[in-house]
Write an enzyme that holds these catalytic residues in place. Structure first.
Site, short mmCIF file in Angstrom:
data_model
loop_
_atom_site.label_atom_id
_atom_site.label_comp_id
_atom_site.label_asym_id
_atom_site.label_seq_id
_atom_site.Cartn_x
_atom_site.Cartn_y
_atom_site.Cartn_z
N ARG A 59 0.82 -1.22 0.00
CA ARG A 59 0.00 0.00 0.00
C ARG A 59 0.85 1.26 0.00
O ARG A 59 0.39 2.31 -0.44
CB ARG A 59 -0.98 -0.03 1.16
CG ARG A 59 -2.06 -1.11 0.98
CD ARG A 59 -3.05 -1.14 2.12
NE ARG A 59 -2.40 -1.20 3.42
CZ ARG A 59 -2.33 -2.28 4.18
NH1 ARG A 59 -2.86 -3.41 3.77
NH2 ARG A 59 -1.72 -2.23 5.35
N GLU A 96 6.19 -8.94 15.39
CA GLU A 96 5.69 -9.45 16.66
C GLU A 96 6.29 -10.83 16.94
O GLU A 96 6.68 -11.14 18.06
CB GLU A 96 4.17 -9.51 16.63
CG GLU A 96 3.56 -9.90 17.96
CD GLU A 96 2.06 -9.86 17.94
OE1 GLU A 96 1.47 -10.26 18.93
OE2 GLU A 96 1.47 -9.44 16.93
#
Length: 175
Positions: A59, A96
């Site tokens: 994006r 993460e």
């Protein structure tokens, strides 16, 4: 309120339970909203002498290339490993669970370039700080970082500030 803000859709429990995904694609699909996002980002950095805009896939390509056009600058795609055909600069960053890598062509930026990093969203700052390190490794000067949306509650500015003192500008901040 700018026309793009009302088009950002919350999608609960995506991509996993407990996460509220901020979907910008409806704002991209609306011509007026998309133009407003691009215009607002470009206007904020218009007086910085930007020669190149760096955007991460996928994006960041949408927003970054359009901002580059508005600024009369070139666009440098920042890709996942193995997508660029020539010699690259690589930078890993923490996720993460694990790590990932971003690359730019080694000759995409020079010490003469003034760079703006643009992405649709900044969350923890991992992707962004990897791009900052790639710009620095190229010898170019980083003039700023622009985002459509900032998940401020995740405090990405702290991670970014650890890498650069360049200005961070976001059109929408989610507290």
């Amino acid at each position: 309120m700018r026309p793009y803000e009302e088009l950002i859709v919350d999608t609960p429990n995506y991509p996993k339970p407990g996460v509220v995904f901020k979907d910008l694609t409806p704002a991209f699909a609306d011509a007026d909203a998309c133009a407003a996002m691009v215009d607002d980002l470009a206007a904020h950095f218009a007086d910085r002498g930007i020669t190149k805009v760096v955007g991460a896939e996928a994006r960041g390509f949408i927003v970054g290339a359009a901002v580059a056009l508005r600024l009369g600058a070139g666009f440098v795609p920042c890709r996942k490993p193995g997508k660029l055909p020539r010699t690259v600069l690589r930078e890993s960053y923490a996720l993460e669970y694990g790590t990932d890598v971003l690359e730019i062509h080694a000759d995409a930026l020079t010490s003469d370039d003034v760079v703006l990093i643009v992405d649709d969203l900044v969350a923890t700052g991992g992707t962004t700080t990897a791009m900052v390190r790639l710009v620095r490794a190229s010898g170019a000067r980083l003039a700023g970082l622009g985002f459509v949306m900032e998940l401020a509650f995740l405090n990405p500015r702290a991670a970014i500030a650890a890498e650069t003192d360049a200005e961070v500008f976001s059109l929408v901040a989610v507290e």
